[in-house]
Design a protein around this motif. Sequence first.
Motif, PDB file in Angstrom:
ATOM      1  N   LEU A 122      -8.133  -3.119   3.860  1.00 21.86           N
ATOM      2  CA  LEU A 122      -7.295  -3.070   5.052  1.00 21.86           C
ATOM      3  C   LEU A 122      -5.832  -3.283   4.678  1.00 21.86           C
ATOM      4  O   LEU A 122      -5.486  -4.252   4.002  1.00 21.86           O
ATOM      5  N   GLY A 123      -4.967  -2.378   5.105  1.00 24.46           N
ATOM      6  CA  GLY A 123      -3.546  -2.514   4.848  1.00 24.46           C
ATOM      7  C   GLY A 123      -2.912  -3.567   5.722  1.00 24.46           C
ATOM      8  O   GLY A 123      -3.422  -3.912   6.798  1.00 24.46           O
ATOM      9  N   SER A 124      -1.782  -4.113   5.279  1.00 30.59           N
ATOM     10  CA  SER A 124      -1.057  -5.118   6.062  1.00 30.59           C
ATOM     11  C   SER A 124      -0.084  -4.469   7.045  1.00 30.59           C
ATOM     12  O   SER A 124       0.486  -5.161   7.892  1.00 30.59           O
ATOM     13  N   GLN A 125       0.116  -3.157   6.915  1.00 36.16           N
ATOM     14  CA  GLN A 125       0.960  -2.436   7.864  1.00 36.16           C
ATOM     15  C   GLN A 125       0.416  -1.023   8.039  1.00 36.16           C
ATOM     16  O   GLN A 125       0.172  -0.309   7.064  1.00 36.16           O
ATOM     17  N   LEU A 126       0.209  -0.643   9.306  1.00 35.83           N
ATOM     18  CA  LEU A 126      -0.196   0.707   9.671  1.00 35.83           C
ATOM     19  C   LEU A 126       0.957   1.317  10.455  1.00 35.83           C
ATOM     20  O   LEU A 126       1.512   0.672  11.346  1.00 35.83           O
ATOM     21  N   GLN A 127       1.286   2.560  10.150  1.00 37.66           N
ATOM     22  CA  GLN A 127       2.442   3.157  10.820  1.00 37.66           C
ATOM     23  C   GLN A 127       2.252   4.659  10.965  1.00 37.66           C
ATOM     24  O   GLN A 127       1.746   5.327  10.057  1.00 37.66           O
ATOM     25  N   GLY A 169       1.788  -0.707   4.186  1.00 29.05           N
ATOM     26  CA  GLY A 169       2.026  -1.970   3.493  1.00 29.05           C
ATOM     27  C   GLY A 169       0.701  -2.575   3.106  1.00 29.05           C
ATOM     28  O   GLY A 169      -0.306  -2.400   3.806  1.00 29.05           O
ATOM     29  N   VAL A 170       0.657  -3.293   1.967  1.00 24.06           N
ATOM     30  CA  VAL A 170      -0.566  -3.963   1.525  1.00 24.06           C
ATOM     31  C   VAL A 170      -0.199  -5.353   1.016  1.00 24.06           C
ATOM     32  O   VAL A 170       0.947  -5.624   0.666  1.00 24.06           O
ATOM     33  N   GLU A 171      -1.199  -6.244   0.985  1.00 25.82           N
ATOM     34  CA  GLU A 171      -0.990  -7.613   0.521  1.00 25.82           C
ATOM     35  C   GLU A 171      -1.854  -7.903  -0.691  1.00 25.82           C
ATOM     36  O   GLU A 171      -2.894  -7.258  -0.918  1.00 25.82           O
ATOM     37  N   GLY A 172      -1.445  -8.925  -1.457  1.00 24.70           N
ATOM     38  CA  GLY A 172      -2.237  -9.402  -2.575  1.00 24.70           C
ATOM     39  C   GLY A 172      -2.362  -8.357  -3.675  1.00 24.70           C
ATOM     40  O   GLY A 172      -1.432  -7.608  -3.959  1.00 24.70           O
ATOM     41  N   GLY A 173      -3.558  -8.278  -4.244  1.00 22.35           N
ATOM     42  CA  GLY A 173      -3.785  -7.346  -5.332  1.00 22.35           C
ATOM     43  C   GLY A 173      -4.198  -5.960  -4.898  1.00 22.35           C
ATOM     44  O   GLY A 173      -4.494  -5.108  -5.751  1.00 22.35           O
ATOM     45  N   LEU A 174      -4.226  -5.706  -3.611  1.00 23.92           N
ATOM     46  CA  LEU A 174      -4.636  -4.390  -3.127  1.00 23.92           C
ATOM     47  C   LEU A 174      -3.601  -3.339  -3.515  1.00 23.92           C
ATOM     48  O   LEU A 174      -2.405  -3.505  -3.284  1.00 23.92           O
ATOM     49  N   ILE A 185      -0.397  -6.381  10.250  1.00 21.44           N
ATOM     50  CA  ILE A 185      -1.673  -7.092  10.158  1.00 21.44           C
ATOM     51  C   ILE A 185      -1.497  -8.283   9.230  1.00 21.44           C
ATOM     52  O   ILE A 185      -1.103  -8.118   8.065  1.00 21.44           O
ATOM     53  N   SER A 186      -1.789  -9.476   9.726  1.00 25.93           N
ATOM     54  CA  SER A 186      -1.667 -10.683   8.907  1.00 25.93           C
ATOM     55  C   SER A 186      -3.025 -11.098   8.338  1.00 25.93           C
ATOM     56  O   SER A 186      -4.074 -10.704   8.852  1.00 25.93           O
ATOM     57  N   ASP A 187      -2.988 -11.867   7.263  1.00 29.02           N
ATOM     58  CA  ASP A 187      -4.196 -12.419   6.622  1.00 29.02           C
ATOM     59  C   ASP A 187      -5.094 -11.350   6.026  1.00 29.02           C
ATOM     60  O   ASP A 187      -6.311 -11.544   5.893  1.00 29.02           O
ATOM     61  N   THR A 188      -4.530 -10.203   5.644  1.00 31.34           N
ATOM     62  CA  THR A 188      -5.372  -9.135   5.098  1.00 31.34           C
ATOM     63  C   THR A 188      -5.858  -9.444   3.681  1.00 31.34           C
ATOM     64  O   THR A 188      -6.927  -8.979   3.279  1.00 31.34           O
ATOM     65  N   GLU A 189      -5.099 -10.233   2.926  1.00 27.39           N
ATOM     66  CA  GLU A 189      -5.550 -10.555   1.571  1.00 27.39           C
ATOM     67  C   GLU A 189      -6.857 -11.334   1.612  1.00 27.39           C
ATOM     68  O   GLU A 189      -7.821 -11.007   0.894  1.00 27.39           O
ATOM     69  N   ALA A 190      -6.923 -12.357   2.466  1.00 26.04           N
ATOM     70  CA  ALA A 190      -8.162 -13.131   2.595  1.00 26.04           C
ATOM     71  C   ALA A 190      -9.286 -12.274   3.160  1.00 26.04           C
ATOM     72  O   ALA A 190     -10.449 -12.386   2.730  1.00 26.04           O
TER      73      ALA A 190
END
Length: 381
Positions: A286-291, A324-329, A272-277
Motif C-alpha cells: 500500500l502506498g502512502s500517497q495516492l493521486q 508516495g511510499v514509506e519504509g522499505g517499500l 495514507i498514514s502508518d503504511t509501513e507497519a
Amino acid sequence: MSAVAFAQTAPDSLQINPQSQQNAAQRILSGNVSSGVTVGGYGEITYNQPEGDNGTLDVHRMVLLFGYKFNDKVQFVTEVELEHVEEVYVEQAFLQYSLNDHINLRGGLMLVPMGIINEYHEPTTFNGVDRPNVDKSIVPSTWREIGFGVSGRFNEVSLGYQAYVFNGFKSVNSDGNGNITSGLLGGSNGLRGGRQKGIESTVNKPTFSAKLDYYGLPGLRLGLSGYFGRTQAGDDVDAITGADVGISMIGVDARYAYQRFTARGQFVNASISDTEAYNNLNGTNLGSQLQGWYLEAAYNLLPIEKQQQLFAFARYEDYNTHAGVEGGLVKNNAYDRNDWTLGLSYKIAPGAVVKADYQVKDNASSVMVPNQLNFGLGVWF
C-alpha cells in the motif's frame, strides 16, 4: 397502479448544464409525486477489445431504482444492482427527512461524496464506455458505506453541501481468533479492496466525509470534497499494530457547459498514514500517497436545436497508487499510469446512449499496456 410513478418525469440525460444535473437518487427525491412508489433504472452493456487479446462482452450492470414518499418530509431511496449478470448488490438504501428547504437529514447506505463519477455514474451522464480510471483506482467508485448526516442547498448563495459520518474501509480479514488472514489494501487499485458496501460492515473508528458544490457562475459547477478517518479492523485484531491505517483524502472537481461545448476535470489526493507497519504486517504494498487527475473536453457535432446529440470527446488521465511510499517499500512504476481516451457519445433519445472510444494506455515501467477499443450501450429511465 395509481400509486406508482416513474422517474422519467424530468429526464436530464441530454441536459448538459452541470448546474441543473441530477443523479438517479436526486431525481427520485425531487419528483412531484405526492406519495407512493417511484420506479426507475439504468444499465450498460459493454464490449472491450484490448489489442492482441480476446474481447469481452458484458452486461456490466443493471440497476433497479425504487423510491417511496411517505409524506412531504419523509422519503426512502434504494438502488439494487446486478453486476455481470450474476452479482447482486444494494448500491444505496437511505431514509431522508427534510426539515426545511435547506436541511435534509439522511441515514443508511449512501454514496460517499467524492469527485464527480461516484455520485453521477449513470451511463448517460458521462462520456466514455467505461468510467474514468481515476474514479476506479483512486476514489474508488462506486464507493458507498453506511452512515448518517445532513445535506442541502442554499440557492441564494449558490451553494450545496453534504456532511456524513460513515463506517470506513476494511483494512484486513481475520479468522475471529486474533489472526489476520489477509490485507485488503494496496496494489494497482489502492483502497478499492477495502470497500465494505454495507455487507455486515465492521466499524470501530467512524470516518467523516463532506462536500461543497458552488454553482454561482453561468454554466459552471465547482466541487470540493474531503474524507478523513481510519480504516476498520475486526474486534479480534483491531489492537494489533499495522491492522489499520489513517486516510486523508481531498478532491476538487469542475464541470462547465456553454452551448455545444462541455468540459470537466477532477483532482484527488489521498494521504495514507502508518503504511509501513501495515505493509510489514500483511505483506502488502500500500502506498502512502495516492493521486490522480483528469481533464476532458467534448463538443456536440449536431445542431444545438436538435434533441439528439453526438459528442466527440477527448480525456487525459494521470493516476498513481504509488505516488508516495514509506519504509522499505519500492515504488512500482507500473502503478504510475496515464491514459488518453478518444471517442463519441451518441445520445439518440432522452435516457439512451450509444458509445465508442479508443484508449491509449501507458505507464512509467518498461511493461507495455495494450491499447483498447470499447463499445457500449447505456440507458437511464
